[in-house]
Design a protein around this motif. Structure first.
Motif, PDB file in Angstrom:
ATOM      1  N   LEU A  35       0.829  -1.204   0.000  1.00 18.24           N
ATOM      2  CA  LEU A  35       0.000   0.000   0.000  1.00 18.24           C
ATOM      3  C   LEU A  35       0.863   1.254   0.000  1.00 18.24           C
ATOM      4  O   LEU A  35       0.576   2.215  -0.723  1.00 18.24           O
ATOM      5  CB  LEU A  35      -0.925  -0.002   1.216  1.00 18.24           C
ATOM      6  N   ASP A  36       1.928   1.242   0.815  1.00 17.24           N
ATOM      7  CA  ASP A  36       2.814   2.404   0.855  1.00 17.24           C
ATOM      8  C   ASP A  36       3.462   2.630  -0.506  1.00 17.24           C
ATOM      9  O   ASP A  36       3.598   3.778  -0.960  1.00 17.24           O
ATOM     10  CB  ASP A  36       3.895   2.209   1.921  1.00 17.24           C
ATOM     11  N   ALA A  37       3.859   1.538  -1.165  1.00 18.40           N
ATOM     12  CA  ALA A  37       4.474   1.667  -2.486  1.00 18.40           C
ATOM     13  C   ALA A  37       3.474   2.179  -3.509  1.00 18.40           C
ATOM     14  O   ALA A  37       3.807   3.031  -4.353  1.00 18.40           O
ATOM     15  CB  ALA A  37       5.041   0.323  -2.930  1.00 18.40           C
ATOM     16  N   LEU A  38       2.247   1.679  -3.446  1.00 21.18           N
ATOM     17  CA  LEU A  38       1.218   2.122  -4.389  1.00 21.18           C
ATOM     18  C   LEU A  38       0.909   3.600  -4.186  1.00 21.18           C
ATOM     19  O   LEU A  38       0.808   4.367  -5.156  1.00 21.18           O
ATOM     20  CB  LEU A  38      -0.036   1.269  -4.214  1.00 21.18           C
ATOM     21  N   VAL A  39       0.770   4.009  -2.936  1.00 21.18           N
ATOM     22  CA  VAL A  39       0.520   5.421  -2.643  1.00 21.18           C
ATOM     23  C   VAL A  39       1.681   6.276  -3.134  1.00 21.18           C
ATOM     24  O   VAL A  39       1.480   7.334  -3.751  1.00 21.18           O
ATOM     25  CB  VAL A  39       0.287   5.627  -1.134  1.00 21.18           C
ATOM     26  N   ALA A  40       2.905   5.820  -2.896  1.00 17.30           N
ATOM     27  CA  ALA A  40       4.074   6.588  -3.340  1.00 17.30           C
ATOM     28  C   ALA A  40       4.115   6.716  -4.855  1.00 17.30           C
ATOM     29  O   ALA A  40       4.417   7.796  -5.400  1.00 17.30           O
ATOM     30  CB  ALA A  40       5.350   5.924  -2.826  1.00 17.30           C
ATOM     31  N   ARG A  41       3.814   5.643  -5.558  1.00 20.25           N
ATOM     32  CA  ARG A  41       3.811   5.688  -7.020  1.00 20.25           C
ATOM     33  C   ARG A  41       2.732   6.654  -7.531  1.00 20.25           C
ATOM     34  O   ARG A  41       2.961   7.415  -8.474  1.00 20.25           O
ATOM     35  CB  ARG A  41       3.571   4.298  -7.582  1.00 20.25           C
ATOM     36  N   LEU A  42       1.559   6.587  -6.930  1.00 18.95           N
ATOM     37  CA  LEU A  42       0.484   7.481  -7.364  1.00 18.95           C
ATOM     38  C   LEU A  42       0.845   8.941  -7.094  1.00 18.95           C
ATOM     39  O   LEU A  42       0.511   9.825  -7.895  1.00 18.95           O
ATOM     40  CB  LEU A  42      -0.824   7.111  -6.646  1.00 18.95           C
ATOM     41  N   ARG A  43       1.536   9.198  -5.993  1.00 17.62           N
ATOM     42  CA  ARG A  43       1.965  10.570  -5.713  1.00 17.62           C
ATOM     43  C   ARG A  43       3.007  11.028  -6.717  1.00 17.62           C
ATOM     44  O   ARG A  43       3.036  12.207  -7.096  1.00 17.62           O
ATOM     45  CB  ARG A  43       2.493  10.662  -4.282  1.00 17.62           C
ATOM     46  N   GLU A  44       3.858  10.118  -7.156  1.00 16.25           N
ATOM     47  CA  GLU A  44       4.816  10.464  -8.207  1.00 16.25           C
ATOM     48  C   GLU A  44       4.082  10.910  -9.465  1.00 16.25           C
ATOM     49  O   GLU A  44       4.450  11.905 -10.105  1.00 16.25           O
ATOM     50  CB  GLU A  44       5.702   9.264  -8.534  1.00 16.25           C
ATOM     51  N   VAL A  45       3.057  10.152  -9.834  1.00 17.55           N
ATOM     52  CA  VAL A  45       2.276  10.500 -11.022  1.00 17.55           C
ATOM     53  C   VAL A  45       1.593  11.844 -10.827  1.00 17.55           C
ATOM     54  O   VAL A  45       1.583  12.699 -11.723  1.00 17.55           O
ATOM     55  CB  VAL A  45       1.234   9.402 -11.313  1.00 17.55           C
ATOM     56  N   GLU A  46       1.024  12.045  -9.647  1.00 16.67           N
ATOM     57  CA  GLU A  46       0.310  13.285  -9.352  1.00 16.67           C
ATOM     58  C   GLU A  46       1.217  14.505  -9.489  1.00 16.67           C
ATOM     59  O   GLU A  46       0.779  15.574  -9.931  1.00 16.67           O
ATOM     60  CB  GLU A  46      -0.264  13.211  -7.932  1.00 16.67           C
ATOM     61  N   GLN A  47       2.483  14.349  -9.130  1.00  6.88           N
ATOM     62  CA  GLN A  47       3.414  15.473  -9.113  1.00  6.88           C
ATOM     63  C   GLN A  47       4.206  15.629 -10.402  1.00  6.88           C
ATOM     64  O   GLN A  47       4.965  16.587 -10.549  1.00  6.88           O
ATOM     65  CB  GLN A  47       4.367  15.308  -7.924  1.00  6.88           C
ATOM     66  N   ASP A  48       4.038  14.702 -11.336  1.00  6.46           N
ATOM     67  CA  ASP A  48       4.813  14.724 -12.584  1.00  6.46           C
ATOM     68  C   ASP A  48       3.976  15.349 -13.694  1.00  6.46           C
ATOM     69  O   ASP A  48       3.076  14.715 -14.250  1.00  6.46           O
ATOM     70  CB  ASP A  48       5.235  13.304 -12.957  1.00  6.46           C
ATOM     71  N   GLY A  49       4.302  16.585 -14.032  1.00  8.05           N
ATOM     72  CA  GLY A  49       3.531  17.279 -15.055  1.00  8.05           C
ATOM     73  C   GLY A  49       3.684  16.702 -16.443  1.00  8.05           C
ATOM     74  O   GLY A  49       2.888  17.026 -17.337  1.00  8.05           O
ATOM     75  N   ALA A  50       4.669  15.830 -16.648  1.00  6.94           N
ATOM     76  CA  ALA A  50       4.864  15.223 -17.965  1.00  6.94           C
ATOM     77  C   ALA A  50       3.929  14.051 -18.206  1.00  6.94           C
ATOM     78  O   ALA A  50       3.753  13.621 -19.351  1.00  6.94           O
ATOM     79  CB  ALA A  50       6.316  14.758 -18.126  1.00  6.94           C
ATOM     80  N   VAL A  51       3.326  13.523 -17.141  1.00  4.05           N
ATOM     81  CA  VAL A  51       2.399  12.401 -17.287  1.00  4.05           C
ATOM     82  C   VAL A  51       1.025  12.939 -17.675  1.00  4.05           C
ATOM     83  O   VAL A  51       0.455  13.784 -16.984  1.00  4.05           O
ATOM     84  CB  VAL A  51       2.304  11.570 -15.992  1.00  4.05           C
ATOM     85  N   ARG A  52       0.482  12.432 -18.778  1.00  4.59           N
ATOM     86  CA  ARG A  52      -0.802  12.918 -19.288  1.00  4.59           C
ATOM     87  C   ARG A  52      -1.940  11.924 -19.097  1.00  4.59           C
ATOM     88  O   ARG A  52      -3.104  12.312 -19.067  1.00  4.59           O
ATOM     89  CB  ARG A  52      -0.668  13.259 -20.773  1.00  4.59           C
ATOM     90  N   VAL A  53      -1.601  10.644 -19.007  1.00  2.00           N
ATOM     91  CA  VAL A  53      -2.612   9.590 -18.795  1.00  2.00           C
ATOM     92  C   VAL A  53      -1.976   8.511 -17.933  1.00  2.00           C
ATOM     93  O   VAL A  53      -0.795   8.182 -18.116  1.00  2.00           O
ATOM     94  CB  VAL A  53      -3.097   8.977 -20.133  1.00  2.00           C
ATOM     95  N   LEU A  54      -2.749   7.949 -17.004  1.00  2.00           N
ATOM     96  CA  LEU A  54      -2.279   6.849 -16.163  1.00  2.00           C
ATOM     97  C   LEU A  54      -3.047   5.584 -16.508  1.00  2.00           C
ATOM     98  O   LEU A  54      -4.288   5.587 -16.558  1.00  2.00           O
ATOM     99  CB  LEU A  54      -2.498   7.171 -14.684  1.00  2.00           C
ATOM    100  N   VAL A  55      -2.320   4.482 -16.740  1.00  2.00           N
ATOM    101  CA  VAL A  55      -2.903   3.156 -16.956  1.00  2.00           C
ATOM    102  C   VAL A  55      -2.494   2.272 -15.787  1.00  2.00           C
ATOM    103  O   VAL A  55      -1.329   2.261 -15.388  1.00  2.00           O
ATOM    104  CB  VAL A  55      -2.410   2.536 -18.286  1.00  2.00           C
ATOM    105  N   ILE A  56      -3.455   1.528 -15.231  1.00  2.00           N
ATOM    106  CA  ILE A  56      -3.185   0.607 -14.121  1.00  2.00           C
ATOM    107  C   ILE A  56      -3.553  -0.798 -14.561  1.00  2.00           C
ATOM    108  O   ILE A  56      -4.644  -1.024 -15.099  1.00  2.00           O
ATOM    109  CB  ILE A  56      -3.984   0.988 -12.861  1.00  2.00           C
TER     110      ILE A  56
END
Length: 264
Positions: A34-55
């Motif tokens: 869970l901690d890793a998943l939350v950390a990864r999602l926060r990385e995506v949230e803070q990365d302005g270069a990411v335009r779409v997320l696929v899980i």
């Protein structure tokens, strides 16, 4: 960072987040996962270069959800008195829907197999879902004498309406891929080997659109669920004014008005 949650930032602006513990069916209750998943999602949230997320998930299962053996042993996040269990939910798995709801980029679940319990909820947190023919969507918490502790019911009602969400949740009845398509829970059902390529192609198509317009469109669609029409129109006017002044809008107009080259 845990190898059980992988994040691949692709050059087309698509981020691929993969649950990577197929031997244990990609569970979502171990604290380090869970901690890793939350950390990864926060990385995506803070990365302005990411335009779409696929899980998606590795192996035959998208995610089996909570670890039933830990539940029976009263271990991990299921250990201790009620106040400690509640705190484990608040500080752990409930961080996921909060981040997913904050993301203003499109999110797509590639549901490669059964998505049970918290795994089903994770797929429901995405804006769109594509499924393989082996997918199952299981809001099956009542079968174990518990409820959805990570907000799945909130998302399920919004996707299916109150009555159908009640029927599925009260009966603890898994929904197969064909029914999920009929209910509008998934966009499409595709052969398993085509699932990830098709999902990434859809994500890439969306990522190629002007990013500010996509983000604002998602914000407006989310607002439509909870906002009076007049407030919605006011927000739309403000966002539209911003969009009209953007470089992306100018570039899109130039492309639309460019003379078309005629074939000889």
């Amino acid at each position: 960072m845990s190898d059980e949650v992988l994040l691949d930032r692709r050059p087309d602006g698509v981020a691929l987040l993969t649950l990577n513990d197929p031997v244990r069916r990609n569970p979502l209750s171990d604290r380090h996962v869970l901690d890793a998943l939350v950390a990864r999602l926060r990385e995506v949230e803070q990365d302005g270069a990411v335009r779409v997320l696929v899980i998606t998930g590795v192996g035959p299962v998208f995610s089996a959800g909570g670890n039933v053996k830990d539940m029976r042993a009263k271990a991990g996040m299921f250990a201790g008195p009620a106040v400690e269990i509640a705190e484990a939910y608040l500080s752990g798995v409930q961080q996921i829907p909060q981040i997913m709801q904050r993301l203003d980029i499109p999110t797509i679940a590639a549901v490669n197999g059964p998505a049970m319990g918290a795994g089903c909820d994770l797929s429901l947190m995405c804006d769109m879902r594509l499924a393989s023919g082996t997918a199952l969507f299981g809001e099956v918490f009542v079968n174990l004498g518990i409820i959805s502790g990570d907000g799945g019911g909130w998302f399920l009602v919004r996707h299916l309406g109150y009555q159908r969400a009640c029927e599925i949740s009260f009966r603890g009845r898994p929904v197969d891929a064909a029914e999920a398509l009929r209910l509008g829970l998934v966009l499409d059902v595709v052969p398993k080997e085509e699932l990830l390529p098709r999902t990434l192609a859809l994500a890439g198509e969306i990522a190629a659109k002007p990013a500010p317009a996509i983000r604002m469109t998602k914000r407006l669609l989310r607002m439509a669920e909870r906002t009076h029409l007049q407030d919605f129109l006011s927000a739309a006017a403000a966002m539209q004014a911003t969009a009209h002044g953007s470089a992306e809008h100018d570039a899109a107009l130039d492309a639309a008005l460019a003379p078309r080259v005629r074939a000889p």
